[in-house]
Each structure stands twice: as structure tokens, then as C-alpha cells.
Design an enzyme around this catalytic site. Structure first.
Site, PDB file in Angstrom:
ATOM      1  N   SER A 191       0.919  -1.356   0.004  1.00  0.00           N
ATOM      2  CA  SER A 191      -0.011   0.026   0.003  1.00  0.00           C
ATOM      3  C   SER A 191       0.838   1.249  -0.103  1.00  0.00           C
ATOM      4  O   SER A 191       1.705   1.378  -0.940  1.00  0.00           O
ATOM      5  CB  SER A 191      -0.998  -0.028   1.160  1.00  0.00           C
ATOM      6  OG  SER A 191      -1.772   0.909   1.173  1.00  0.00           O
ATOM      7  N   THR A 192       0.994   2.143   1.016  1.00  0.00           N
ATOM      8  CA  THR A 192       1.736   3.111   1.117  1.00  0.00           C
ATOM      9  C   THR A 192       3.111   3.039   0.880  1.00  0.00           C
ATOM     10  O   THR A 192       3.594   2.195   1.601  1.00  0.00           O
ATOM     11  CB  THR A 192       1.452   4.022   2.515  1.00  0.00           C
ATOM     12  OG1 THR A 192       0.049   3.902   2.694  1.00  0.00           O
ATOM     13  CG2 THR A 192       2.139   5.456   2.604  1.00  0.00           C
ATOM     14  N   HIS A 218      -2.737  -0.906  -3.126  1.00  0.00           N
ATOM     15  CA  HIS A 218      -3.756  -0.145  -2.734  1.00  0.00           C
ATOM     16  C   HIS A 218      -3.625   1.223  -3.694  1.00  0.00           C
ATOM     17  O   HIS A 218      -2.729   2.176  -3.470  1.00  0.00           O
ATOM     18  CB  HIS A 218      -3.791   0.220  -1.506  1.00  0.00           C
ATOM     19  CG  HIS A 218      -4.339  -0.951  -0.450  1.00  0.00           C
ATOM     20  ND1 HIS A 218      -3.907  -0.915   0.761  1.00  0.00           N
ATOM     21  CD2 HIS A 218      -4.899  -1.987  -0.791  1.00  0.00           C
ATOM     22  CE1 HIS A 218      -4.338  -2.010   1.335  1.00  0.00           C
ATOM     23  NE2 HIS A 218      -4.810  -2.647   0.225  1.00  0.00           N
ATOM     24  N   MET A 312       0.011   0.820   4.988  1.00  0.00           N
ATOM     25  CA  MET A 312      -0.626   1.112   6.269  1.00  0.00           C
ATOM     26  C   MET A 312      -1.950   0.150   6.504  1.00  0.00           C
ATOM     27  O   MET A 312      -2.414  -0.285   5.661  1.00  0.00           O
ATOM     28  CB  MET A 312      -1.393   2.535   6.087  1.00  0.00           C
ATOM     29  CG  MET A 312      -1.824   3.154   7.333  1.00  0.00           C
ATOM     30  SD  MET A 312      -2.563   4.713   6.939  1.00  0.00           S
ATOM     31  CE  MET A 312      -1.028   5.700   6.522  1.00  0.00           C
ATOM     32  N   ASP A 315      -4.259  -5.132   5.846  1.00  0.00           N
ATOM     33  CA  ASP A 315      -4.722  -6.094   4.784  1.00  0.00           C
ATOM     34  C   ASP A 315      -3.355  -6.523   4.294  1.00  0.00           C
ATOM     35  O   ASP A 315      -2.241  -6.345   4.163  1.00  0.00           O
ATOM     36  CB  ASP A 315      -5.069  -4.833   3.620  1.00  0.00           C
ATOM     37  CG  ASP A 315      -5.739  -5.651   2.411  1.00  0.00           C
ATOM     38  OD1 ASP A 315      -6.308  -6.580   2.784  1.00  0.00           O
ATOM     39  OD2 ASP A 315      -5.298  -5.271   1.436  1.00  0.00           O
TER      40      ASP A 315
END
Length: 373
Positions: A191-192, A218, A312, A315
Site C-alpha cells: 500500500s503506502t 492499494h 498502512m 490488509d
């Protein structure tokens, strides 16, 4: 202690809006604003903020060039604001490549359903990036202190006859010999910080990489096609945005499309992808690492090497757990090399991941583990 923020945008309305949102948090303080890229560079040097929020389209010097100059002259955690268009996606990816750490849509209704929720997301992202900067700075200081001690020790040993020599290796930088397992799939969730992490990892894989790769990042729907095309242009392997009916092929990486879910169907020897529309309120992430990893567990069982990179939240934890229960191998990125140590920490704390590696260590470790080359 509050984190200091510099807000950069040529729109006075947007500067005020972002400033008001951030100042609602007692742990955040907007210490200045900049109206263009040149102003941003000058104030980044003078004010030394913990985080900068940066627009892309600005007069005199755009956001991408401003990021490049700031990272060269006064490295700072930077959050980009982007339009959810194809051109906006390309520009944002260039900004991330230049050194920005994260991005959010500039239109707040594209971040969350309500203004208050969007504000909460913005404040959370800024604090996460600020904490990352502080952790990194503390580690650099600690590393320098250790280095000074080690240098003095080396001098002492050098002047002492028959002094014993000790070599230390950072815990998360080494990889043991291959487990000898046979793999049929490499699955990556992030993600991030993921766009840069994926680029660094995938560009080091050879053209004859023997496994298919699924990737869940993401990312908004408008970004994933541009990101896949960008990766395809710089990687030796083939990279594409996943489509329903795609047959998983060795040496090909499939990026889950934003706003949808990517499922693996079929059998291990004839696996293919199915892309599902997801309008449910239940799923927080679209695409979701958990969903894609769970489908990989059903089709490939334990013959999967799963990798959780920077991001973050948590998930990927439950999907990784399902893979692990089938006998798959799960690795996580180490805290120091993560932009946000959320997703990797979740699988590590749960006892699911077997190994934590620096981002730079992953390509060689993967090739060694699958016994390629």
C-alpha cells in the site's frame, strides 16, 4: 510534540482548506505555506518541516521539479495531491519516483464520502509520514553513534597484538540458504510506499523469471493502468494491469486494477484471473490483498511465495494466514526500509511471516529461494 507541516499550492482556497484541516489535530502544526514550487523549495530549506503537502500543477516550478530539488537540498517527507486522471496518475508516479512518499486525491470527495472522514484520512497520512521521518532520523543518529564506537574499537584492536576480529551483520539484511521448496506463484501485497517499492523489486527480476506474479497495490482506479504501463516499460519481465480471463504465465506480473477485486480461478496448472466489480461497503480495500491471497491459497495451496511490502493497516494478514496454513512461505519488509510499517508488521506480529528483509534484499532473496540463476 507536534509535527510541523508546510502546505504548498497555488490556490489560496486549497491552502486555507488544508491548513484548517491539519490544524484541527493538536499533534499537527502548519508552520508555513508556499504558492509555487520555487517558494516551496526555499521554505523547505528555511523552515525544516516534518512533512510537506505538495500540489503538482503550479506556476514557475511544478510539483515534480520541486520534489526533486527538495530531496536534493533538504530531504523531507512529501505527500502529493493529485487529480484522478490518466495525466494526473503519470505525474504522481513521476513525483513518487522523484522522492515523494505518498499521494492523495486533490478532490476530497474522492478520498472519503464525507468531508470530515476525508480530513481524518489526510491527518492520519501526514502523521504517519512525519513519524517515518522521525524514526529514520533517530536510526541514522543511532547508526552513526554505533559506527563511531566501532571505528574506535577498530583502532584499539589495530594497536593491540593478536586482537580478535568480530564482524557483525544487520539482522534483516541477510538471507539463509534456499528452503528447497518448489513454487508456482509469487504474490505481492502493498500500500503506502508501494509504487516505489514494487519498482525497485521488479526491475531487478530477470526476463526469464520462472513464476507468474500477482500484485495488489492499494491505488485508485485511474492510477493502476498508468502504473502497470510504467513498470512494463522499465522492467525485464512483462507487467500489465490484470484483466478477466488472463492466464497466469511465467515471467509476467499482473497488477490488480484499482476499485475492483482480483481473484485466481482454475487449477495450479491452468490458473487464470477473474476481475470482480466491488460496490460493497464491507470491503475497505479495493483491491484487497486478503481477497487475492485467499484465492491464491485455494488454487496454489502451499506453492506460493507471499511478500508483504510497505503499507498502512493490516490488509494481507488474513490472506497470508490462509496461505501459511496451506504451507506457503510468507516474507515481510523490515521496518527500517518501509515508508509505513503497518502491513508487514501485522503479519510479523501475528507470527505469519518467516523472514523480514530490507527492500533492497528482496530480489536476490527471491531468486535464491526459488533456486533460479
Amino acid at each position: 510534540m507536534s509535527f510541523k507541516v508546510l502546505v504548498v499550492d497555488d490556490s489560496s482556497f486549497f491552502r486555507r482548506r488544508v491548513t484548517d484541516i491539519l490544524n484541527k489535530d493538536v499533534n499537527l502544526e502548519v508552520i508555513g505555506v508556499a504558492i509555487n514550487g520555487i517558494d516551496a523549495v526555499e521554505k523547505a530549506i528555511a523552515l525544516k518541516p516534518d512533512v510537506i503537502t505538495m500540489d503538482i500543477e503550479m506556476p514557475l516550478l511544478n510539483g515534480i521539479e520541486a520534489v526533486k530539488q527538495i530531496m536534493a537540498k533538504a530531504p523531507t517527507a512529501i505527500l502529493m495531491f493529485s487529480s484522478l486522471t490518466h495525466d494526473g496518475a503519470k505525474a504522481t508516479l513521476e513525483a513518487l519516483d522523484a522522492g515523494a512518499l505518498d499521494f492523495l486525491p486533490k478532490k476530497f470527495n474522492e478520498i472519503a464520502k464525507t468531508t470530515e472522514d476525508a480530513g481524518s484520512v489526510l491527518r492520519q497520512r501526514v502523521k504517519q509520514l512525519a513519524r517515518k521521518k522521525m524514526v529514520t532520523a533517530a536510526r541514522v543518529s543511532s547508526f552513526r553513534s554505533r559506527a563511531d564506537v566501532e571505528d574506535k574499537a577498530k583502532v584499539s584492536h589495530a594497536t593491540t597484538p593478536n586482537a580478535a576480529t568480530t564482524t557483525t551483520t544487520p539482522q534483516n539484511q541477510t538471507f539463509r540458504k534456499s528452503s528447497g521448496k518448489k513454487y508456482k506463484l509469487l504474490a505481492i501485497g502493498t500500500s503506502t510506499g508501494g509504487p516505489v517499492a514494487l519498482q525497485k523489486l521488479l526491475t531487478q527480476l530477470p526476463e526469464d523469471f520462472p513464476l507468474p506474479i500477482i500484485m495488489v497495490q492499494h491505488m485508485p482506479a485511474a492510477f493502476t493502468l498508468a502504473f502497470a504501463n510504467r513498470l512494463n516499460g522499465i522492467c525485464k519481465i512483462q507487467v500489465s494491469q490484470a484483466n478477466s480471463g488472463d492466464i497466469l504465465k511465467p515471467g509476467h506480473a499482473y497488477l490488480a486494477p484499482g476499485g475492483k477485486q482480483m481473484i485466481i480461478d482454475g487449477t495450479e496448472s491452468a490458473a487464470k484471473l477473474r476481475i470482480l466489480e466491488d460496490n460493497s461497503e464491507r470491503m475497505a480495500f479495493k483491491p484487497s490483498v486478503d481477497i487475492s491471497f485467499a484465492s491464491a491459497a485455494k488454487v496454489f495451496g502451499g506453492n506460493v511465495l507471499g511478500v508483504i511490502l510497505t503499507g498502512m493497516g493490516a490488509d494481507g494478514r488474513e490472506g497470508s494466514r490462509l496461505l501459511k496454513n496451506k504451507g506457503a512461505t510468507i516474507w515481510a519488509q523490515d521496518e527500517e526500509s518501509c515508508v509505513v510499517y503497518g502491513m508487514p508488521q501485522a503479519v510479523k506480529v501475528a507470527g505469519i511471516s518467516e523472514l523480514s528483509l530490507t527492500l533492497e534484499s528482496f530480489p536476490a532473496a527471491i531468486l535464491k529461494e526459488i533456486q533460479h540463476g
